[in-house]
Design an enzyme around this catalytic site. Structure first.
Site, PDB file in Angstrom:
ATOM      1  N   ASN A  97      57.161 -42.773 -19.557  1.00 35.47           N
ATOM      2  CA  ASN A  97      58.205 -43.595 -20.154  1.00 35.47           C
ATOM      3  C   ASN A  97      59.404 -43.663 -19.234  1.00 35.47           C
ATOM      4  O   ASN A  97      59.651 -42.756 -18.435  1.00 35.47           O
ATOM      5  CB  ASN A  97      58.631 -43.023 -21.514  1.00 35.47           C
ATOM      6  CG  ASN A  97      59.685 -41.926 -21.375  1.00 35.47           C
ATOM      7  OD1 ASN A  97      60.878 -42.221 -21.274  1.00 35.47           O
ATOM      8  ND2 ASN A  97      59.248 -40.670 -21.343  1.00 35.47           N
ATOM      9  N   CYS A 128      67.088 -35.299 -18.550  1.00 30.79           N
ATOM     10  CA  CYS A 128      66.530 -36.655 -18.637  1.00 30.79           C
ATOM     11  C   CYS A 128      66.168 -37.145 -17.237  1.00 30.79           C
ATOM     12  O   CYS A 128      67.013 -37.171 -16.346  1.00 30.79           O
ATOM     13  CB  CYS A 128      67.537 -37.618 -19.260  1.00 30.79           C
ATOM     14  SG  CYS A 128      66.921 -39.315 -19.208  1.00 30.79           S
ATOM     15  N   THR A 138      54.385 -36.801 -27.454  1.00 28.82           N
ATOM     16  CA  THR A 138      53.511 -37.939 -27.187  1.00 28.82           C
ATOM     17  C   THR A 138      52.407 -38.084 -28.236  1.00 28.82           C
ATOM     18  O   THR A 138      52.022 -39.205 -28.580  1.00 28.82           O
ATOM     19  CB  THR A 138      52.923 -37.783 -25.770  1.00 28.82           C
ATOM     20  OG1 THR A 138      54.015 -37.768 -24.852  1.00 28.82           O
ATOM     21  CG2 THR A 138      51.990 -38.918 -25.425  1.00 28.82           C
TER      22      THR A 138
HETATM   23  O1  RRO Z   1      65.406 -42.062 -22.661  1.00 32.17           O
HETATM   24  C1  RRO Z   1      64.598 -41.681 -21.784  1.00 32.17           C
HETATM   25  O2  RRO Z   1      64.130 -42.465 -20.939  1.00 32.17           O
HETATM   26  C2  RRO Z   1      64.141 -40.298 -21.727  1.00 32.17           C
HETATM   27  C3  RRO Z   1      64.952 -39.200 -21.909  1.00 32.17           C
HETATM   28 BR1  RRO Z   1      66.727 -39.330 -22.434  1.00 32.17          BR
HETATM   29  C4  RRO Z   1      64.437 -37.891 -21.714  1.00 32.17           C
HETATM   30  O3  RRO Z   1      65.115 -36.867 -21.836  1.00 32.17           O
HETATM   31  N1  RRO Z   1      63.136 -37.787 -21.365  1.00 32.17           N
HETATM   32  C5  RRO Z   1      62.350 -38.855 -21.204  1.00 32.17           C
HETATM   33  O4  RRO Z   1      61.169 -38.694 -20.873  1.00 32.17           O
HETATM   34  N2  RRO Z   1      62.849 -40.111 -21.400  1.00 32.17           N
END
Ligand code: RRO
Length: 321
Positions: free
Chosen positions: A68, A131, A267
């Site tokens: 993602n 993140c 997930t």
């Molecule tokens: O929002 C994101 O794209 C995201 C966050 Br904040 C995170 O901490 N971990 C992630 O896989 N996506």
């Protein structure tokens, strides 16, 4: 099996939490998930300002799981306070809630904690220091900078008496060291860990995600998370939340054996929104069948976290797998 867990001065009816970013603020899943059947959940990370997120596509799949790059899409501090927390206050009784916060600077983290601390309806904060998808931040995640970990956790500690979870990065070269810094700065627990930075390309070499790179999650993350938990367990007594690749009872048990008191499901929720509840019920059945009275009996104690097996010792396959 008694699945109740006493940590952070609270009772979790079972060890299963829905992970940040996979359940919104609870209300988005309430029609399909019995939130009150969970140990709890962690909200989507809240930033100071509302964010619409990264360009589509924001998720994609591969054989080992998914990736993602959502880009912190969230309603912002005011939106979370005015539209999301009131729903949680009204609808969530038994499940324990952590509000995840994410800043672009140390100061933003501290403002978020300060501004939300007076609100009711949640137990504690999860500081999202890891993140992988913050395209506005031209630096590695805070979790990979020991001085930033210290500053954010210590500053948050000064601003709240609530339980503080600190979410570390799976590509941390020294997770035990970072955990120690967080612990000394006042963390109450550690979430291990976030998604792993990665990149998927199509046959023409184009990134599959709109933002380019992203965070890997799903089954491929199970061994990554277990290693993190075991390494950190050897270095600190703090309660740990094991996260990464949990899709069934055996995975949750493996995290307990590694030393996690609570287990995040992320997930797997996308494939089956009820995965978390099912794992919680499955743990009770597993304990009954295997003569284990309590989840807490399974949680690996501090000091057992050596990454190496003793010479001649049998492989330590977690029972129930
Ligand atoms: O929002 C994101 O794209 C995201 C966050 Br904040 C995170 O901490 N971990 C992630 O896989 N996506």
């Amino acid at each position: 099996m008694n699945t109740a867990v006493e940590v952070f001065g609270a009772t979790f009816q079972n060890p299963v939490l829905l992970a940040a970013g996979t359940c919104g603020f609870g209300m988005e899943l309430a029609d399909v998930v019995d939130l009150e059947g969970l140990g709890g959940f962690v909200t989507k990370s809240v930033t100071l300002e509302p964010r619409s997120g990264n360009p589509a596509p924001r998720v994609t799949e591969f054989a080992g799981g998914m990736m993602n790059s959502i880009g912190l899409a969230n309603p912002g501090l005011a939106g979370a306070r005015d539209r999301k927390l009131p729903w949680i206050r009204e609808h969530v009784r038994r499940a324990r809630v952590f509000v995840s916060v994410a800043g672009h600077s140390e100061g933003e983290f501290l403002t978020l904690v300060e501004e939300l601390d007076g609100e009711e309806g949640f137990l504690g904060f999860e500081l999202n220091l890891s993140c992988p998808n913050d395209t506005r931040r031209d630096a590695p995640p805070f979790a990979l900078d020991p001085a930033a970990v210290e500053a954010v956790v210590a500053g948050a500690r000064e601003r709240t008496g609530r339980p503080l979870l600190v979410k570390l990065a799976p590509n941390d070269p020294d997770p035990a060291g970072t955990a120690g810094i967080a612990a000394r700065a006042g963390a109450d627990g550690l979430t291990l860990s976030n998604t792993l930075p990665g990149l998927l390309l199509d046959v023409e070499g184009n990134a599959e995600l709109g933002a380019g790179p992203g965070g890997v999650s799903g089954p491929a993350l199970l061994p990554v998370g277990l290693r993190m938990v075991r390494a950190v367990r050897a270095a600190t007594d703090l309660p740990l939340v094991g996260l990464g690749g949990v899709s069934g009872v055996a995975d949750a048990l493996a995290y307990a054996r590694a030393g996690a008191s609570l287990v995040g499901v992320g997930t797997a929720t996308f494939a089956d929104p009820r995965a978390g509840e099912k794992i919680a019920r499955g743990l009770v059945r597993w304990g009954r069948r295997n003569g284990v009275a309590a989840w807490s009996d399974l949680v690996g104690p501090p000091g057992v976290g050596s990454l190496a097996r003793a010479p001649g010792a049998p492989p330590s396959t977690p029972s129930g797998r």
